[in-house]
Design a protein around this motif. Structure first.
Motif, PDB file in Angstrom:
ATOM      1  N   GLU A 157      -5.410 -14.765 -25.031  1.00 28.87           N
ATOM      2  CA  GLU A 157      -4.748 -13.212 -24.881  1.00 28.87           C
ATOM      3  C   GLU A 157      -3.244 -13.554 -24.952  1.00 28.87           C
ATOM      4  N   ASN A 158      -2.433 -14.522 -24.520  1.00 31.86           N
ATOM      5  CA  ASN A 158      -1.278 -14.890 -23.873  1.00 31.86           C
ATOM      6  C   ASN A 158      -0.493 -14.208 -25.831  1.00 31.86           C
ATOM      7  N   PRO A 159       0.297 -13.894 -25.550  1.00 29.86           N
ATOM      8  CA  PRO A 159       1.409 -13.624 -26.943  1.00 29.86           C
ATOM      9  C   PRO A 159       2.087 -14.221 -27.269  1.00 29.86           C
ATOM     10  N   ALA A 160       2.329 -15.863 -26.238  1.00 31.05           N
ATOM     11  CA  ALA A 160       2.962 -17.212 -26.994  1.00 31.05           C
ATOM     12  C   ALA A 160       2.368 -17.861 -27.958  1.00 31.05           C
ATOM     13  N   MET A 161       0.634 -17.209 -27.125  1.00 30.79           N
ATOM     14  CA  MET A 161      -0.583 -18.090 -28.944  1.00 30.79           C
ATOM     15  C   MET A 161      -0.514 -17.630 -30.088  1.00 30.79           C
ATOM     16  N   ARG A 162      -0.242 -16.509 -30.051  1.00 31.57           N
ATOM     17  CA  ARG A 162      -0.176 -15.143 -30.790  1.00 31.57           C
ATOM     18  C   ARG A 162       1.115 -15.314 -31.511  1.00 31.57           C
ATOM     19  N   ASN A 163       2.184 -14.387 -30.755  1.00 31.74           N
ATOM     20  CA  ASN A 163       3.314 -15.027 -31.751  1.00 31.74           C
ATOM     21  C   ASN A 163       4.451 -15.616 -31.237  1.00 31.74           C
ATOM     22  N   PRO A 164       4.409 -17.279 -31.128  1.00 31.05           N
ATOM     23  CA  PRO A 164       5.574 -17.728 -29.789  1.00 31.05           C
ATOM     24  C   PRO A 164       6.761 -16.755 -30.019  1.00 31.05           C
ATOM     25  N   LYS A 165       7.455 -16.852 -31.475  1.00 26.41           N
ATOM     26  CA  LYS A 165       8.463 -16.786 -31.341  1.00 26.41           C
ATOM     27  C   LYS A 165       9.278 -15.772 -31.062  1.00 26.41           C
ATOM     28  N   THR A 166       8.266 -14.378 -30.903  1.00 24.93           N
ATOM     29  CA  THR A 166       8.263 -13.311 -30.806  1.00 24.93           C
ATOM     30  C   THR A 166       8.150 -13.072 -29.243  1.00 24.93           C
ATOM     31  N   ALA A 167       7.245 -14.055 -28.240  1.00 28.11           N
ATOM     32  CA  ALA A 167       7.136 -13.893 -27.517  1.00 28.11           C
ATOM     33  C   ALA A 167       8.162 -14.353 -26.275  1.00 28.11           C
ATOM     34  N   LEU A 168       8.755 -16.230 -27.398  1.00 26.96           N
ATOM     35  CA  LEU A 168      10.135 -16.365 -26.578  1.00 26.96           C
ATOM     36  C   LEU A 168      10.902 -15.290 -26.786  1.00 26.96           C
ATOM     37  N   HIS A 175      15.914 -12.296 -19.674  1.00 25.52           N
ATOM     38  CA  HIS A 175      16.316 -12.602 -18.578  1.00 25.52           C
ATOM     39  C   HIS A 175      17.580 -13.503 -18.974  1.00 25.52           C
ATOM     40  N   TYR A 176      17.771 -14.119 -20.393  1.00 25.24           N
ATOM     41  CA  TYR A 176      19.452 -14.380 -19.944  1.00 25.24           C
ATOM     42  C   TYR A 176      20.206 -13.340 -21.198  1.00 25.24           C
ATOM     43  N   ARG A 177      19.930 -12.374 -21.845  1.00 22.66           N
ATOM     44  CA  ARG A 177      20.647 -12.176 -22.475  1.00 22.66           C
ATOM     45  C   ARG A 177      21.449 -12.815 -23.437  1.00 22.66           C
ATOM     46  N   THR A 178      20.292 -13.021 -23.817  1.00 22.04           N
ATOM     47  CA  THR A 178      20.706 -14.434 -25.216  1.00 22.04           C
ATOM     48  C   THR A 178      19.507 -14.207 -26.207  1.00 22.04           C
ATOM     49  N   LEU A 179      19.479 -14.839 -27.283  1.00 27.37           N
ATOM     50  CA  LEU A 179      18.561 -15.749 -28.194  1.00 27.37           C
ATOM     51  C   LEU A 179      17.870 -16.679 -28.234  1.00 27.37           C
ATOM     52  N   PRO A 180      17.247 -17.273 -28.484  1.00 25.33           N
ATOM     53  CA  PRO A 180      16.981 -18.694 -28.675  1.00 25.33           C
ATOM     54  C   PRO A 180      17.508 -19.126 -29.908  1.00 25.33           C
ATOM     55  N   ASP A 181      17.823 -20.523 -30.269  1.00 26.81           N
ATOM     56  CA  ASP A 181      18.240 -20.947 -31.274  1.00 26.81           C
ATOM     57  C   ASP A 181      17.472 -21.927 -32.100  1.00 26.81           C
ATOM     58  N   TYR A 182      16.487 -22.021 -32.984  1.00 26.87           N
ATOM     59  CA  TYR A 182      16.434 -22.866 -33.466  1.00 26.87           C
ATOM     60  C   TYR A 182      17.239 -23.797 -34.782  1.00 26.87           C
ATOM     61  N   VAL A 201      13.792 -25.750 -30.270  1.00 28.68           N
ATOM     62  CA  VAL A 201      14.344 -24.790 -30.086  1.00 28.68           C
ATOM     63  C   VAL A 201      15.198 -24.860 -28.161  1.00 28.68           C
ATOM     64  N   ARG A 202      16.660 -24.130 -28.739  1.00 28.10           N
ATOM     65  CA  ARG A 202      17.606 -24.186 -27.377  1.00 28.10           C
ATOM     66  C   ARG A 202      18.062 -22.784 -27.009  1.00 28.10           C
ATOM     67  N   LEU A 203      18.751 -23.058 -25.866  1.00 25.73           N
ATOM     68  CA  LEU A 203      18.870 -21.394 -25.427  1.00 25.73           C
ATOM     69  C   LEU A 203      19.650 -22.013 -25.026  1.00 25.73           C
ATOM     70  N   GLY A 204      21.578 -21.634 -25.575  1.00 23.16           N
ATOM     71  CA  GLY A 204      22.702 -22.501 -25.178  1.00 23.16           C
ATOM     72  C   GLY A 204      22.360 -23.693 -25.500  1.00 23.16           C
ATOM     73  N   ASP A 205      23.059 -24.719 -24.767  1.00 25.43           N
ATOM     74  CA  ASP A 205      23.266 -26.245 -24.312  1.00 25.43           C
ATOM     75  C   ASP A 205      22.259 -26.446 -24.350  1.00 25.43           C
ATOM     76  N   ARG A 206      21.070 -25.818 -23.879  1.00 20.16           N
ATOM     77  CA  ARG A 206      19.677 -26.034 -22.966  1.00 20.16           C
ATOM     78  C   ARG A 206      18.591 -25.895 -23.795  1.00 20.16           C
ATOM     79  N   TRP A 207      18.098 -27.981 -24.094  1.00 14.88           N
ATOM     80  CA  TRP A 207      16.661 -27.901 -24.603  1.00 14.88           C
ATOM     81  C   TRP A 207      16.065 -27.472 -24.522  1.00 14.88           C
TER      82      TRP A 207
END
Length: 241
Positions: A157-168, A175-182, A201-207
């Motif tokens: 039932e966890n959205p990260a399992m069904r559609n992890p890219k959308t959930a992330l 929380h960060y007003r930005t999108l992850p980068d693959y 997948v990164r969030l800015g410089d953060r892996w």
């Protein structure tokens, strides 16, 4: 201690406490499963734990295919990885009180950081005993399934399992007003092996996480699933302080 002889009272109490079936259990192996390597270098649960890891994966795969026949292979893989994790096994050990029966050295018992792994190993060793006592999963599944059921449902039932890219993406936007980068690349394989891809997948410089799959899409989903769990845990920790 022969298998044909009645078990000692302490081991019988352990079986009753853990809810294990008493019929056809190899008592000698069960006794060994409850001996941590720190307590005995000659006769301990390391080999049983090694075997039990495979038993656990097989039992979890059977359980998921029976209860979630419409799930994709990617979903089943992601959920199984959680069900067989040290964290999940340690929770099972806590719930059934394995630690009171586990023989460890005083030094190991005082190592709190290693405690989850120690408890997880004990659960895997017990699963090995249940399998080896009959040579199949007949004793394993009735004991293990109730522990898997609630966790599997929550994970499915966890959205990260069904559609992890959308959930992330929703998490990073909130929380960060930005999108992850693959960043995805093909993995070199031997001639004749199927094509494989690795994604980070990164969030800015953060892996945040990485994943491997048969396609770019599968690899990115696997990376997103790991990244979602890591980022959610980080956010939860930050809000608690």
């Amino acid at each position: 201690m022969s298998e044909s002889l009645p078990p000692p009272p302490s081991l019988k109490r352990c079986v009753e406490k853990l809810g294990l079936p008493t019929e056809s259990v190899n008592w000698d192996l069960l006794d060994q499963a409850l001996v941590h390597a720190s307590a005995s270098g000659d006769r301990n649960n390391e080999q049983l734990e090694f075997f039990g890891d495979s038993v656990l994966r097989l039992a979890a795969a059977e359980f998921l295919m029976e209860h979630y026949p419409q799930a994709t292979v990617g979903e089943l893989t992601r959920v199984r990885s959680q069900l067989v994790s040290d964290q999940m096994l340690a929770e099972i050990a806590e719930n059934i009180g394995i630690e009171q029966f586990l023989q460890t050295s005083s030094a190991a018992a005082g190592d709190r950081a290693a405690r989850p792994r120690r408890l997880a190993d004990a659960v895997e060793a017990i699963l090995a005993v249940l399998y080896l006592s009959r040579g199949h999963l007949q004793l394993v599944r009735p004991w293990l399934d109730p522990h898997l059921a609630t966790s599997a449902q929550q994970l499915m039932e966890n959205p990260a399992m069904r559609n992890p890219k959308t959930a992330l993406q929703e998490l990073t936007q909130k929380h960060y007003r930005t999108l992850p980068d693959y960043r995805t690349e093909e993995i070199s394989t031997q001639h004749g092996d199927p094509q494989r891809f690795r994604a980070d997948v990164r969030l800015g410089d953060r892996w945040l996480g990485s994943g491997v799959g048969a396609s770019r899409k599968d690899a990115e989903k696997a990376a997103a699933s790991q990244g979602y769990r890591a980022l959610l845990a980080s956010i939860t920790t930050e809000t608690q302080h």
